[in-house]
Write a protein that holds these residues in place. Structure first.
Motif, PDB file in Angstrom:
ATOM      1  N   ALA A   1       0.843  -1.202   0.000  1.00 14.73           N
ATOM      2  CA  ALA A   1       0.000   0.000   0.000  1.00 14.73           C
ATOM      3  C   ALA A   1       0.874   1.247   0.000  1.00 14.73           C
ATOM      4  N   GLN A   2       2.143   1.083   0.420  1.00 10.94           N
ATOM      5  CA  GLN A   2       3.041   2.241   0.469  1.00 10.94           C
ATOM      6  C   GLN A   2       4.485   1.797   0.320  1.00 10.94           C
ATOM      7  N   TRP A   3       5.244   2.621  -0.387  1.00  8.08           N
ATOM      8  CA  TRP A   3       6.683   2.441  -0.535  1.00  8.08           C
ATOM      9  C   TRP A   3       7.345   3.733  -0.085  1.00  8.08           C
ATOM     10  N   SER A   4       8.452   3.627   0.626  1.00  9.34           N
ATOM     11  CA  SER A   4       9.221   4.796   1.054  1.00  9.34           C
ATOM     12  C   SER A   4      10.687   4.556   0.732  1.00  9.34           C
ATOM     13  N   TRP A   5      11.318   5.576   0.181  1.00  3.38           N
ATOM     14  CA  TRP A   5      12.732   5.476  -0.158  1.00  3.38           C
ATOM     15  C   TRP A   5      13.484   6.689   0.362  1.00  3.38           C
ATOM     16  N   GLY A   6      14.713   6.454   0.766  1.00  2.00           N
ATOM     17  CA  GLY A   6      15.612   7.557   1.037  1.00  2.00           C
ATOM     18  C   GLY A   6      16.170   8.062  -0.279  1.00  2.00           C
ATOM     19  N   ILE A   7      16.315   9.377  -0.395  1.00  5.88           N
ATOM     20  CA  ILE A   7      16.923   9.981  -1.579  1.00  5.88           C
ATOM     21  C   ILE A   7      18.380  10.226  -1.230  1.00  5.88           C
ATOM     22  N   LEU A   8      19.286   9.630  -2.003  1.00  3.38           N
ATOM     23  CA  LEU A   8      20.706   9.752  -1.727  1.00  3.38           C
ATOM     24  C   LEU A   8      21.418  10.535  -2.817  1.00  3.38           C
ATOM     25  N   ALA A   9      22.313  11.408  -2.394  1.00  2.00           N
ATOM     26  CA  ALA A   9      23.225  12.115  -3.296  1.00  2.00           C
ATOM     27  C   ALA A   9      24.602  12.002  -2.660  1.00  2.00           C
ATOM     28  N   THR A  10      25.562  11.612  -3.438  1.00  2.00           N
ATOM     29  CA  THR A  10      26.928  11.373  -2.943  1.00  2.00           C
ATOM     30  C   THR A  10      26.910  10.519  -1.674  1.00  2.00           C
ATOM     31  N   ASP A  11      26.126   9.434  -1.727  1.00  2.00           N
ATOM     32  CA  ASP A  11      26.040   8.447  -0.642  1.00  2.00           C
ATOM     33  C   ASP A  11      25.528   9.002   0.681  1.00  2.00           C
ATOM     34  N   GLU A  12      24.862  10.141   0.658  1.00  4.61           N
ATOM     35  CA  GLU A  12      24.286  10.725   1.867  1.00  4.61           C
ATOM     36  C   GLU A  12      22.786  10.876   1.663  1.00  4.61           C
ATOM     37  N   MET A  13      21.998  10.488   2.684  1.00  9.59           N
ATOM     38  CA  MET A  13      20.558  10.619   2.569  1.00  9.59           C
ATOM     39  C   MET A  13      20.176  12.086   2.743  1.00  9.59           C
ATOM     40  N   ILE A  14      19.568  12.648   1.687  1.00  8.05           N
ATOM     41  CA  ILE A  14      19.216  14.074   1.682  1.00  8.05           C
ATOM     42  C   ILE A  14      17.708  14.299   1.626  1.00  8.05           C
ATOM     43  N   GLY A  15      16.943  13.219   1.505  1.00  7.64           N
ATOM     44  CA  GLY A  15      15.500  13.389   1.418  1.00  7.64           C
ATOM     45  C   GLY A  15      14.771  12.075   1.532  1.00  7.64           C
ATOM     46  N   LEU A  16      13.458  12.190   1.448  1.00  2.03           N
ATOM     47  CA  LEU A  16      12.575  11.039   1.537  1.00  2.03           C
ATOM     48  C   LEU A  16      11.498  11.204   0.479  1.00  2.03           C
ATOM     49  N   ILE A  17      11.157  10.116  -0.193  1.00  4.01           N
ATOM     50  CA  ILE A  17      10.082  10.133  -1.182  1.00  4.01           C
ATOM     51  C   ILE A  17       9.211   8.909  -0.936  1.00  4.01           C
ATOM     52  N   ALA A  18       7.901   9.087  -1.071  1.00  2.00           N
ATOM     53  CA  ALA A  18       6.963   7.999  -0.794  1.00  2.00           C
ATOM     54  C   ALA A  18       5.907   7.918  -1.883  1.00  2.00           C
ATOM     55  N   LEU A  19       5.460   6.713  -2.123  1.00  2.00           N
ATOM     56  CA  LEU A  19       4.378   6.415  -3.050  1.00  2.00           C
ATOM     57  C   LEU A  19       3.336   5.639  -2.264  1.00  2.00           C
ATOM     58  N   ARG A  20       2.097   6.125  -2.314  1.00  2.00           N
ATOM     59  CA  ARG A  20       1.004   5.457  -1.611  1.00  2.00           C
ATOM     60  C   ARG A  20      -0.052   5.022  -2.624  1.00  2.00           C
ATOM     61  N   ARG A  21      -0.460   3.765  -2.527  1.00  2.00           N
ATOM     62  CA  ARG A  21      -1.542   3.259  -3.375  1.00  2.00           C
ATOM     63  C   ARG A  21      -2.854   3.678  -2.712  1.00  2.00           C
ATOM     64  N   ARG A  22      -3.655   4.473  -3.419  1.00  2.00           N
ATOM     65  CA  ARG A  22      -4.942   4.931  -2.882  1.00  2.00           C
ATOM     66  C   ARG A  22      -6.102   4.075  -3.376  1.00  2.00           C
ATOM     67  N   THR A  23      -6.012   3.595  -4.612  1.00  2.00           N
ATOM     68  CA  THR A  23      -6.964   2.655  -5.185  1.00  2.00           C
ATOM     69  C   THR A  23      -6.120   1.634  -5.946  1.00  2.00           C
ATOM     70  N   PRO A  24      -6.721   0.595  -6.502  1.00  2.00           N
ATOM     71  CA  PRO A  24      -5.901  -0.368  -7.245  1.00  2.00           C
ATOM     72  C   PRO A  24      -5.107   0.254  -8.400  1.00  2.00           C
ATOM     73  N   THR A  25      -5.581   1.389  -8.944  1.00  2.00           N
ATOM     74  CA  THR A  25      -4.905   1.968 -10.105  1.00  2.00           C
ATOM     75  C   THR A  25      -4.390   3.386  -9.896  1.00  2.00           C
ATOM     76  N   MET A  26      -4.605   3.973  -8.713  1.00  2.00           N
ATOM     77  CA  MET A  26      -4.196   5.359  -8.474  1.00  2.00           C
ATOM     78  C   MET A  26      -3.335   5.458  -7.222  1.00  2.00           C
TER      79      MET A  26
END
Length: 162
Positions: free
Chosen positions: A54-79
């Motif tokens: 239902a959800q994926w979360s990833w660290g955003i890395l630049a030069t091997d350092e975590m500088i952010g977070l990005i997430a994708l959430r499934r709200r319906t089967p297709t959205m």
């Protein structure tokens, strides 16, 4: 260039740095404590183990350092919905745009979604520019209420399956 990776137990200190300063101005407005960051990581790891996802979360890395977070959430089967946050000292380098491109590709292939939505605070036009660069189209304005009951008109963007 950025890379994305799943969050891990040792990422809590990096999250406290990401969720501080100007980066949170258009989110909760409150810094993330170390305990809250550990809980955020635990929640992300638990959601990563769920089937179906239902959800994926990833660290955003630049030069091997975590500088952010990005997430994708499934709200319906297709959205799904997309959200991201970067440490303020990394703004303006194209990192958010790259990270969003990676997640859009994942959403339309691996996750099997057909439509993505994202929104940003009206005082944060840079996020709108990131979404537009990736192909999102601004559709509507949506009122969201803050903790004190104030309505804020968020800009909503949509990206259908290409």
């Amino acid at each position: 260039m950025v890379t994305l990776r799943a969050l891990g137990p040792d990422d809590a200190p990096a999250l406290t740095r990401i969720y501080s300063g100007a980066s949170i101005r258009h989110t909760t407005g409150k810094t993330l404590t170390l305990d809250q960051a550990h809980e955020k990581v635990r929640t992300a790891l638990a959601r990563a183990a769920e089937t179906p996802h239902a959800q994926w979360s990833w660290g955003i890395l630049a030069t091997d350092e975590m500088i952010g977070l990005i997430a994708l959430r499934r709200r319906t089967p297709t959205m799904g919905t997309l959200s991201y946050i970067l440490r303020e000292d990394t703004w303006g380098n194209g990192y958010a745009t790259e990270a969003v491109k990676h997640v859009v590709a994942f959403a339309f292939t691996t996750a099997g979604l057909e439509r993505l939505e994202a929104m940003h605070h009206p005082d944060n036009p840079a996020s709108g520019r990131v979404l537009t660069k990736v192909g999102f189209t601004r559709t509507v304005t949506s009122d969201r209420h803050t903790d004190d009951g104030t309505a804020v008109a968020y800009q909503v963007y949509v990206l259908p399956l290409p």
